[in-house]
Scaffold this motif. Structure first.
Motif, PDB file in Angstrom:
ATOM      1  N   LYS A 188      17.025  -3.909   6.168  1.00 34.37           N
ATOM      2  CA  LYS A 188      17.745  -3.641   7.413  1.00 34.37           C
ATOM      3  C   LYS A 188      17.708  -2.161   7.800  1.00 34.37           C
ATOM      4  N   PHE A 189      17.015  -1.360   7.001  1.00 37.34           N
ATOM      5  CA  PHE A 189      16.948   0.076   7.263  1.00 37.34           C
ATOM      6  C   PHE A 189      15.487   0.512   7.401  1.00 37.34           C
ATOM      7  N   LYS A 190      15.294   1.660   8.020  1.00 38.59           N
ATOM      8  CA  LYS A 190      13.939   2.165   8.244  1.00 38.59           C
ATOM      9  C   LYS A 190      13.622   3.336   7.320  1.00 38.59           C
ATOM     10  N   PHE A 191      14.181   3.290   6.133  1.00 34.99           N
ATOM     11  CA  PHE A 191      13.972   4.379   5.186  1.00 34.99           C
ATOM     12  C   PHE A 191      12.526   4.435   4.695  1.00 34.99           C
ATOM     13  N   ILE A 192      12.081   5.644   4.417  1.00 31.69           N
ATOM     14  CA  ILE A 192      10.893   5.859   3.592  1.00 31.69           C
ATOM     15  C   ILE A 192      11.434   6.142   2.195  1.00 31.69           C
ATOM     16  N   VAL A 193      11.089   5.302   1.236  1.00 28.90           N
ATOM     17  CA  VAL A 193      11.648   5.434  -0.107  1.00 28.90           C
ATOM     18  C   VAL A 193      10.795   6.416  -0.911  1.00 28.90           C
ATOM     19  N   ILE A 194      11.473   7.384  -1.510  1.00 30.53           N
ATOM     20  CA  ILE A 194      10.793   8.459  -2.239  1.00 30.53           C
ATOM     21  C   ILE A 194      11.158   8.406  -3.723  1.00 30.53           C
ATOM     22  N   GLY A 195      10.145   8.435  -4.550  1.00 28.13           N
ATOM     23  CA  GLY A 195      10.358   8.536  -5.992  1.00 28.13           C
ATOM     24  C   GLY A 195      10.001   9.932  -6.464  1.00 28.13           C
ATOM     25  N   TRP A 196       9.236  10.015  -7.527  1.00 24.90           N
ATOM     26  CA  TRP A 196       8.800  11.306  -8.068  1.00 24.90           C
ATOM     27  C   TRP A 196       7.608  11.073  -8.982  1.00 24.90           C
ATOM     28  N   SER A 197       6.864  12.113  -9.225  1.00 23.50           N
ATOM     29  CA  SER A 197       5.773  12.050 -10.205  1.00 23.50           C
ATOM     30  C   SER A 197       6.050  12.976 -11.381  1.00 23.50           C
ATOM     31  N   VAL A 198       6.988  13.907 -11.195  1.00 24.73           N
ATOM     32  CA  VAL A 198       7.416  14.806 -12.276  1.00 24.73           C
ATOM     33  C   VAL A 198       8.940  14.773 -12.323  1.00 24.73           C
ATOM     34  N   ARG A 199       9.470  14.368 -13.461  1.00 25.12           N
ATOM     35  CA  ARG A 199      10.926  14.243 -13.610  1.00 25.12           C
ATOM     36  C   ARG A 199      11.414  15.253 -14.643  1.00 25.12           C
ATOM     37  N   SER A 200      12.301  16.130 -14.224  1.00 27.63           N
ATOM     38  CA  SER A 200      12.754  17.207 -15.112  1.00 27.63           C
ATOM     39  C   SER A 200      13.668  16.718 -16.229  1.00 27.63           C
ATOM     40  N   LEU A 201      14.373  15.614 -15.969  1.00 26.76           N
ATOM     41  CA  LEU A 201      15.402  15.114 -16.896  1.00 26.76           C
ATOM     42  C   LEU A 201      16.489  16.155 -17.140  1.00 26.76           C
ATOM     43  N   ASP A 202      16.708  17.029 -16.154  1.00 28.85           N
ATOM     44  CA  ASP A 202      17.741  18.054 -16.310  1.00 28.85           C
ATOM     45  C   ASP A 202      19.149  17.467 -16.268  1.00 28.85           C
ATOM     46  N   GLY A 203      19.255  16.212 -15.867  1.00 27.86           N
ATOM     47  CA  GLY A 203      20.555  15.560 -15.914  1.00 27.86           C
ATOM     48  C   GLY A 203      20.864  14.981 -17.280  1.00 27.86           C
ATOM     49  N   ILE A 204      19.852  15.004 -18.166  1.00 31.69           N
ATOM     50  CA  ILE A 204      20.008  14.433 -19.505  1.00 31.69           C
ATOM     51  C   ILE A 204      19.863  15.502 -20.579  1.00 31.69           C
ATOM     52  N   LYS A 205      18.814  16.308 -20.457  1.00 24.31           N
ATOM     53  CA  LYS A 205      18.542  17.342 -21.455  1.00 24.31           C
ATOM     54  C   LYS A 205      19.321  18.614 -21.137  1.00 24.31           C
ATOM     55  N   ASN A 206      19.692  19.365 -22.164  1.00 25.69           N
ATOM     56  CA  ASN A 206      20.407  20.627 -21.982  1.00 25.69           C
ATOM     57  C   ASN A 206      19.576  21.836 -22.389  1.00 25.69           C
ATOM     58  N   ASN A 207      18.403  21.584 -22.939  1.00 25.95           N
ATOM     59  CA  ASN A 207      17.537  22.661 -23.400  1.00 25.95           C
ATOM     60  C   ASN A 207      16.634  23.111 -22.258  1.00 25.95           C
TER      61      ASN A 207
END
Length: 252
Positions: free
Chosen positions: A180-199
């Motif tokens: 029902k929406f006209k979004f262009i869905v965006i993913g990624w090819s490089v994920r930093s994982l900065d929300g998980i890793k602390n180093n």
């Protein structure tokens, strides 16, 4: 790789054929189990691998020979951190994409306005970013999209084109909601994982070690050490001939 509609059709046809064969020869329960399990494994893989495009099209990178990449930030705006990220981007004359959470905009409208005024793209990252978002009914998902769109558009007076699923998880419920929406869905090819890793050194290594033309890099502008990571990442791109461009320009 098989896509959702094709694999579901194959499952239904396979079960139908097995049911017909039952009239002529005994079919073991294990045959049914193998067929259904194979579909479930494929569906699970498609759910957790956003680049598979299993349920619907997702742009995770651009096809280009130019050493151009784009960077994005999820889960903001953050009152303590997003402004610092914007300062770094402004100093380096870089345009990024911010996939914002609707509830985080409330009370931080000035930050969203600054993101917009400084030429960055703003995308929808749902209103709640709930841990259980993937289990919501399509109608409830749609309400989250609409509410966040309304907040963004009220502040920026621009239509929201881009959407990124929370955690990058996709499924049939989200597929239905997005229709029902006209979004262009965006993913990624490089994920930093900065929300998980602390180093920070490991995060920097992760986002620089295999960087290639057309990459879309995922950071979070609520990660406390994002200043260090972002500054070092920008330095790396400059030293290695990469140019950070806006998502719109990368996808031209």
């Amino acid at each position: 790789m098989l896509k959702y509609k094709t694999s579901l059709l194959l499952l239904l046809v396979s079960v139908l054929i097995l049911n017909v064969l039952q009239f002529f020869v005994p079919i073991s329960f294990w045959v049914y189990l193998i067929v259904i399990s194979s579909y479930l494994v494929l569906a699970a893989y498609g759910s957790f691998r956003i680049e598979s495009n299993f349920y619907f099209p997702v742009i995770c990178s651009a096809k280009t020979e130019k050493k151009e990449i784009s960077i994005s930030f999820d889960d903001g705006p953050s009152p303590e951190i997003t402004s610092k990220v914007l300062d770094i981007l402004k100093t380096n004359e870089i345009n990024a994409t911010f996939f914002v959470i609707g509830k985080n905009i409330e009370g931080n409208e000035d930050i969203l306005e600054r993101i917009h005024k400084e030429g960055h793209i703003i995308g929808n990252h749902t209103y709640s970013h709930s841990y259980f978002f993937d289990l919501y009914a399509p109608k409830k998902m749609g309400l989250e999209f609409s509410k966040t769109n309304e907040i963004i558009e009220k502040i920026t007076n621009t239509e929201t084109r881009y959407f990124r699923p929370p955690y990058g998880v996709t499924n049939p419920l989200l597929r239905s909601a997005l229709m029902k929406f006209k979004f262009i869905v965006i993913g990624w090819s490089v994920r930093s994982l900065d929300g998980i890793k602390n180093n920070t050194s490991k995060i920097i290594k992760r986002v620089t070690s295999n960087l290639k033309p057309g990459d879309i890099v995922l950071f979070h502008d609520n990660y406390p050490e994002i200043e260090t990571v972002l500054n070092e990442f920008i330095t790396f791109t400059k030293n290695n001939g990469f140019k950070i461009v806006s998502l719109n320009n990368l996808l031209k």
